[in-house]
Write a protein that holds these residues in place. Structure first.
Motif, PDB file in Angstrom:
ATOM      1  N   ARG B 218       0.812  -1.200   0.013  1.00  0.00           N
ATOM      2  CA  ARG B 218      -0.002  -0.057   0.218  1.00  0.00           C
ATOM      3  C   ARG B 218       0.866   1.248   0.024  1.00  0.00           C
ATOM      4  N   GLU B 220       1.866   3.165  -2.078  1.00  0.00           N
ATOM      5  CA  GLU B 220       1.563   4.433  -2.827  1.00  0.00           C
ATOM      6  C   GLU B 220       0.418   5.425  -2.050  1.00  0.00           C
ATOM      7  N   THR B 221      -0.434   4.329  -1.449  1.00  0.00           N
ATOM      8  CA  THR B 221      -1.611   5.003  -0.857  1.00  0.00           C
ATOM      9  C   THR B 221      -1.112   5.772   0.360  1.00  0.00           C
ATOM     10  N   PHE B 222      -0.065   5.113   1.006  1.00  0.00           N
ATOM     11  CA  PHE B 222       0.178   5.756   2.267  1.00  0.00           C
ATOM     12  C   PHE B 222       1.462   6.692   2.112  1.00  0.00           C
TER      13      PHE B 222
END
Ligand code: TPP
Ligand code: SF4
Ligand code: MG
Lengths: 284, 543
Positions: B218, B220-222
């Motif tokens: 995750r 990129e999301t974080f």
């Protein structure tokens, strides 16, 4: 009180290298390169990272950002700095004990990753600071204080190791050729990727190799095909870091372009993250 | 008020059968009904073959631990029944493929084979059967199954399993509140992200690896870079390099990996570079028992590193605490420019909790340099905390170092400077203590025996306290040691009983070292966590 010393880029720290030490030549070559970076208004972007040993004192002598790290660990520190802020110009200074002994795993991986750093090994082929033991590049039979009857081991050839580890810039220079050295450092900094320089740096006190190098060092001719790995290996094998030599080539053995670790691995710019929405979506 | 309800189910099978996934889906299903759930996962250190089981406890009141005795066994192989039938309650049921007098024999493998779907989907068929057995509507079931990869096939398998069996019992539901499901390591990862983490650097080691995996998937999301380097030594040093440039970094590992990081721990202290370590314990010494649990590294983490320096050691006992304390660990690291620790273990890291998140989340912040006089990385300040500037700043030369140094960061061997710098760093400890001392959980009546615990033992100890009317005490911080707060908490207790899952009673020793009285110590050191029923039996004769 100010950090700055009497001459440009110096600090007030008193220099404690032995008279005649090869590190003086290395320091002045680095200074020359840093002064150019200063003219280009880039000095504040420079970070020097050192290990522990005589070589490492160089960071105390330069009024530039620095991280005086621990023995053998220059490269992971430098890598962390470069990853976190790719706009910095990161230059590592390590000893041969540092780079080829304590921390050799990091060296191989830095080359494999092609992280965008310049790495200078102050290779005096002896442990200087701990008063004269053999290192991975000491010649066989070297009588150091831990091997009073002669080292039982063959030396490593770091140029070969770097070529085998996929380094994209592999060079050697000699403190006795200051212009050459400054030129190689500049080229290394310009190189986008992992730039390795093994710097022959005699230790005046524990392993005085000036005469030997002065006799055998030869600059690699411009006709050498830099992108040819076979040719680079052939040149690298002309001297095995042993006691004897017919010729010790200095210059750029190998240089190619390959994407850097930072280009390949880092995330693109940071998004804003909504924790509440994320958790509601993914954890219920 | 509703009558108290709970149901304990053991899911068992071979490694590779997807037992943990089955347990997790069941936990999700019940959490969606508003029930509280807890999942304990037990698996050997191998990839295929070998016996795995998960126990999911669900109740209409908060649960943070499991029991040995279960109400239902869902057996994906025969070994599960052989190993666990004696844990089944008298009126319990077994759902399995074999013959059984106590439940249902269900052709799950045949169903999978006939449909020509991958063998692993047997767990979905079993989930379908279990849902129907418990009277859960197919509509509810499909809510969780449709989120799986290959949703259509999985839904089909769930339906087939559903049709194999009649409804036999029924489960209550609660009005849905805002609660979430987190594995301990997910809570650690999310707490770090929420505080402002920028780099997570780690070399795989159970039971810390799931932090690495969760964040990597995750990143990129974080907005967090996740790096797997050549070894733990590189991990921690790269983290320090990152922090030196102003970019917060965390490393995570288990005891063996942390042993390799210890030299750099001292570097972080001397160079005053913020860093957070997550140490997920497992039974040692050495490789020990990789996939089981032990609170055996407390003394190691309290004392690791050469030289003397302040540090913070935080020990969460559930997902809520893991989230909050990890955020706090990062915040403290940056505000005090020190190393901070999250001390977890397999039982916390790899168990599933059903909890909320804290309202206020500690954030990374630091003392900034005011760009007045020439920058001194290690300037002397009233509180011992020198302002931070970072390389790239045109006005500052930032010199970090592992050597003892003067305020500019130049090496020193002068007696007076050495003593002043040692004192400067240690000064932070008093300030820190004022801030962290309040990190103590207490519950229950005062003038009765008290059970004292730390870390993952919290769930079981808390429940035993409640059942027996005892005082519950859990220090969340173990260094700086919250002596005064603990003294106050322990004073009214008629007896002090320390409970921990290690062989020598490390918290008990720590309390005694600080002149706090300990009457009894309950230890467990077989790689398994305390369960409420087993712990209760050990406590009862002592009170
Ligand atoms: C982990 C660790 N081991 C050993 C030392 C002691 N030590 C300091 S410098 C050094 C060797 C230095 O040799 P080299 O890297 O070649 O540097 P030089 O002094 O020759 O420049 C050693 C072994 C140390 N500082 N840290
Ligand atoms: S010991 Fe050798 S390397 Fe060290 S300062 Fe003296 S001459 Fe230089
Ligand atoms: Mg050396």
């Amino acid at each position: 009180m100010s950090l700055e010393g009497k001459t440009p880029l110096s600090t007030y720290a008193p220099n404690t290298w032995c008279p005649g030490c090869g590190n003086f030549g290395l320091l002045s070559a680095v200074k020359q390169v840093l002064l150019h970076l200063k003219e280009d208004n880039k000095l504040h972007q420079v970070v020097l990272v050192s290990g522990i040993g005589c070589h490492a004192k160089i960071v105390d002598y330069l009024a530039v950002n620095s991280f005086y790290s621990i023995h053998g660990r220059v490269l992971p520190v430098a890598w962390g700095i470069k990853m976190a802020n790719p706009s910095l110009i990161v230059i590592g200074h390590a000893g041969d004990g540092d780079a080829y002994g304590e921390g050799i795993s990091h060296l191989i991986f830095a080359a494999k990753r092609n992280t965008d750093l310049t790495f200078l090994v102050h290779n005096n082929r002896v442990y200087g600071l701990t008063t004269g033991q053999f290192t991975p590049t000491s010649p066989k039979k070297f009588k150091g204080r831990s091997t009073p009857f002669g080292s039982p081991e063959e030396p490593l050839n770091p140029i070969e190791i770097m070529l085998a580890s996929k380094a994209t810039f592999v060079a050697r220079s000699y403190v006795g050729r200051p212009k050459h050295l400054a030129y190689i450092i500049k080229e290394a900094i310009k190189h986008p990727g992992f730039a390795f320089i093994d710097v022959l740096q005699p230790c005046y006190t524990f392993f005085n190799t000036y005469n030997f190098y002065n006799q055998y060092v030869r600059e690699i001719p411009p006709s050498h095909p830099r992108e040819n790995l076979e040719a680079a290996l052939e040149l690298a094998r002309r001297w095995d870091y042993g006691e004897k030599a017919q010729e010790i080539p200095i210059g750029i053995f190998y240089q190619i372009k390959r994407p850097t670790f930072e280009e390949e691995a880092l995330i693109k710019k940071h998004p804003s993250f909504d924790l509440k929405a994320y958790v509601a979506q993914n954890h219920s | 008020m509703q009558k108290k309800f709970e149901i304990n189910i053991l899911f068992g099978g071979q490694a590779g059968d997807g037992i943990r996934q089955l347990g997790t889906l069941w936990a999700k299903l019940l959490a969606k009904r508003g029930l509280y759930v807890f999942l304990y996962d037990d698996y050997p250190s191998l990839i295929r073959g070998g016996h795995n089981f998960s126990i999911v406890r669900a109740a209409n009141y908060p649960v943070e631990t499991h029991k040995d005795q279960v109400d239902l066994i869902v057996a994906l192989d025969l070994e599960t029944i052989n190993r666990h039938h004696h844990h089944l309650s008298e009126k319990g049921f077994i759902l399995s493929e074999g013959k059984t007098s106590q439940g249902f024999s269900l052709p799950w493998s045949k169903t999978v084979k006939e449909a020509g779907v991958p063998r692993i989907m047997k767990n979905t068929v079993a989930l379908g059967s279990l849902a129907k057995f418990c009277g859960i509507s197919f509509e509810e079931l499909s809510q969780v199954v449709k989120k799986l990869p290959q949703a259509e096939k999985n839904l089909e398998m769930a339906q087939k399993g559903y049709n194999l069996i009649p409804q036999t019992i029924s489960l209550p539901s609660l009005p849905e509140e805002k609660r979430f499901l987190f594995y301990g390591n997910e809570a650690i990862a999310l707490g770090a992200v929420a505080a402002g983490l920028k780099f997570y650097i780690a070399y795989p080691m159970t039971p810390a690896s799931s932090i690495l995996h969760y964040l990597a998937a995750r990143r990129e999301t974080f907005g967090v870079n996740v790096i797997h380097p050549e070894n733990e030594i590189a991990a921690v040093l790269a983290a320090l390099g990152s922090a030196y440039t102003g970019s917060p970094a965390m490393v995570g590992t288990s005891g063996g990996g942390f042993a390799l990081m210890v030299e750099a721990l001292s570097l972080s202290a001397q160079a005053e570079i913020p860093i957070t370590f997550v140490e997920c314990q497992r039974p040692g010494p050495s490789t020990g028992v990789p996939t089981y649990t032990m609170q055996g590294d407390l003394e190691f983490v309290l004392h690791a590193g050469h030289g003397e320096f302040p540090r913070v050691v935080l020990a969460p006992g559930d997902a809520f605490q893991a989230f909050y304390l990890t955020a706090l660990a990062l915040s403290l690291a940056w505000r005090y420019q020190i190393p901070t620790f999250i001390l977890s273990d397999k039982h916390l890291s790899e168990s599933l909790f059903c909890q909320n998140l804290p309202e206020k989340i500690p954030q990374i912040s630091y003392k900034k340099w005011h760009k007045k006089d020439e920058y001194q990385r290690y300037s002397f300040e009233e509180d011992g905390i020198s302002p931070l500037a970072f390389p790239g700043d045109k006005r500052a030369v930032v010199k970090a170092t592992s050597y003892e140094h003067d305020p500019f960061g130049i090496t020193t061997e002068e007696a007076e400077m050495i003593a002043r710098m040692q004192a400067k760093r240690l000064k932070k400890e008093n300030l820190l203590l004022q801030e962290t001392e309040k990190l103590l959980e207490t519950k229950g009546p005062e003038r009765v025996p008290a059970l004292v615990c730390w870390g993952s033992s919290k769930g079981a100890v808390q429940e035993v306290c409640k059942a027996l009317g005892l005082r519950f005490i859990q220090p969340l911080v173990l260094r700086p040691f919250p002596k005064r707060a603990l003294e106050k908490a322990l004073a009214p207790a008629s007896k002090v009983i320390v409970c921990e899952t290690n062989a020598t009673g490390q918290l008990a020793k720590l309390l005694k070292y600080h002149d706090l009285e300990v009457d009894e110590v309950i230890l467990r050191y077989d790689g398994r966590p305390f369960t409420t029923d087993s712990l209760k039996k050990k406590v009862e004769p002592l009170i």
